[in-house]
Design a protein around this motif. Sequence first.
Motif, mmCIF file in Angstrom:
data_model
loop_
_atom_site.group_PDB
_atom_site.id
_atom_site.type_symbol
_atom_site.label_atom_id
_atom_site.label_comp_id
_atom_site.label_asym_id
_atom_site.label_seq_id
_atom_site.Cartn_x
_atom_site.Cartn_y
_atom_site.Cartn_z
ATOM 1 N N LEU A 72 31.770 17.114 -20.465
ATOM 2 C CA LEU A 72 31.790 15.989 -21.386
ATOM 3 C C LEU A 72 31.982 14.733 -20.557
ATOM 4 N N GLU A 73 30.946 13.864 -20.527
ATOM 5 C CA GLU A 73 30.934 12.734 -19.602
ATOM 6 C C GLU A 73 31.083 13.288 -18.180
ATOM 7 N N ASN A 74 32.047 12.794 -17.395
ATOM 8 C CA ASN A 74 32.311 13.324 -16.050
ATOM 9 C C ASN A 74 33.552 14.198 -16.035
ATOM 10 N N VAL A 75 33.754 14.916 -17.119
ATOM 11 C CA VAL A 75 34.959 15.723 -17.290
ATOM 12 C C VAL A 75 34.564 17.158 -17.613
ATOM 13 N N ALA A 76 35.244 18.105 -16.962
ATOM 14 C CA ALA A 76 35.105 19.519 -17.315
ATOM 15 C C ALA A 76 36.157 19.852 -18.359
ATOM 16 N N VAL A 77 35.755 20.599 -19.371
ATOM 17 C CA VAL A 77 36.645 20.914 -20.493
ATOM 18 C C VAL A 77 36.673 22.419 -20.704
ATOM 19 N N GLY A 78 37.876 22.980 -20.813
ATOM 20 C CA GLY A 78 38.027 24.394 -21.124
ATOM 21 C C GLY A 78 38.953 24.583 -22.305
ATOM 22 N N GLU A 79 38.681 25.593 -23.130
ATOM 23 C CA GLU A 79 39.495 25.806 -24.327
ATOM 24 C C GLU A 79 39.740 27.281 -24.561
ATOM 25 N N ASP A 179 33.926 8.667 -9.513
ATOM 26 C CA ASP A 179 34.246 7.771 -8.399
ATOM 27 C C ASP A 179 35.255 6.700 -8.809
ATOM 28 N N LEU A 180 36.120 7.020 -9.775
ATOM 29 C CA LEU A 180 37.125 6.074 -10.251
ATOM 30 C C LEU A 180 38.284 5.968 -9.270
ATOM 31 N N TYR A 181 38.923 4.783 -9.256
ATOM 32 C CA TYR A 181 40.191 4.665 -8.547
ATOM 33 C C TYR A 181 41.219 5.552 -9.255
ATOM 34 N N LYS A 182 42.193 6.053 -8.489
ATOM 35 C CA LYS A 182 43.155 7.011 -9.037
ATOM 36 C C LYS A 182 43.882 6.478 -10.265
ATOM 37 N N ASP A 183 44.209 5.150 -10.258
ATOM 38 C CA ASP A 183 44.948 4.605 -11.392
ATOM 39 C C ASP A 183 44.087 4.455 -12.642
ATOM 40 N N LYS A 184 42.771 4.702 -12.526
ATOM 41 C CA LYS A 184 41.870 4.603 -13.676
ATOM 42 C C LYS A 184 41.564 5.971 -14.281
ATOM 43 N N VAL A 185 41.975 7.046 -13.598
ATOM 44 C CA VAL A 185 41.572 8.385 -14.026
ATOM 45 C C VAL A 185 42.217 8.778 -15.353
ATOM 46 N N GLN A 186 43.544 8.611 -15.473
ATOM 47 C CA GLN A 186 44.206 9.020 -16.706
ATOM 48 C C GLN A 186 43.744 8.207 -17.921
#
Length: 308
Positions: A72-79, A179-186
């Motif tokens: 989803l977007e640049n995120v892996a999702v598991g459920e 490629d986000l800065y770490k403070d932008k990830v959350q």
Amino acid sequence: MSLIIAYVGKKGCVMAGDKRRIAYFGSKEERELLEQEIYTGEITTDEELYARAEELEISLKITDDATKVKSLENVAVGEVSSRGTMETKRKRIYGTTNGFQIIELTGSEIVNRKRGDSSIIVFGNKITKSLANEMLKKRWKPNFSLKYMGDIFGQILDDISKKTPSVGTKYDVVIQQNDLYKDKVQPYLDEVIEMDINLLAKFRAKLRDDLLKQNETIKLASTIIDEGPVGIVDSIDEKMIQVKLNPDVRAFDINWKLLAKPGENVIMFVEGEDDALLKDQVVIENEVLCIKRNKANLKCDIILCHLK
């Protein structure tokens, strides 16, 4: 009945999940006993599972086509999920480069949330988590590429499928990076999760609406007239007649949309050489729509129901 393995770190996120789903049909006590024997490793193969289920008089439906990990977007999702008597409980992991969140949901409401920068995370039952952690210690190294990590995770899932029927031989692997800065990830994960949960809420709302419509359809279907009076002939135009419905009769189209209320007119057609007269009574006899006087068959594209 799930096993999901995920790595999250500075390289990105790789996530693998099995595709097995098992449905049980039988008494609650026997189902719980069977699940307990699976989770503790007492039952080790599909053949043993089927045999034990037969002993407990439990019917099984096993499939290997469930999607438990996705992108989803640049995120892996598991459920992983479990269905209770009132609600479905879900546990999800969202992972990308330098960040993950684990959330627990009841329905579509978040009841718990955990955040982190890097980790190896395993979702599963007691036996699958134990086996996965043991295999990871022996096989995984932090200098592996994401692609190779995915291969290792897939091999672990395959090996575990040979030791417990709670995991099947089929699995999916997802790799995601940003490629986000770490403070932008959350904050980015917050946005993606909010979007995903909103989609889940909309899906659940649609599912509720569909179930309500299905229940209403079942109720209406039980009122279909298969014998008895329907109405009287109110006007005639050659073979086309208008029938005024009796006070306890309604008409619907094939999609269960109301077309005519009691006392309103519907159009029908007289088949064959028989005729219709004003005030003729229209009935259903032996499940056949006809004019009572001469048994002339009538044709219409509506469903006639009792008013209840």
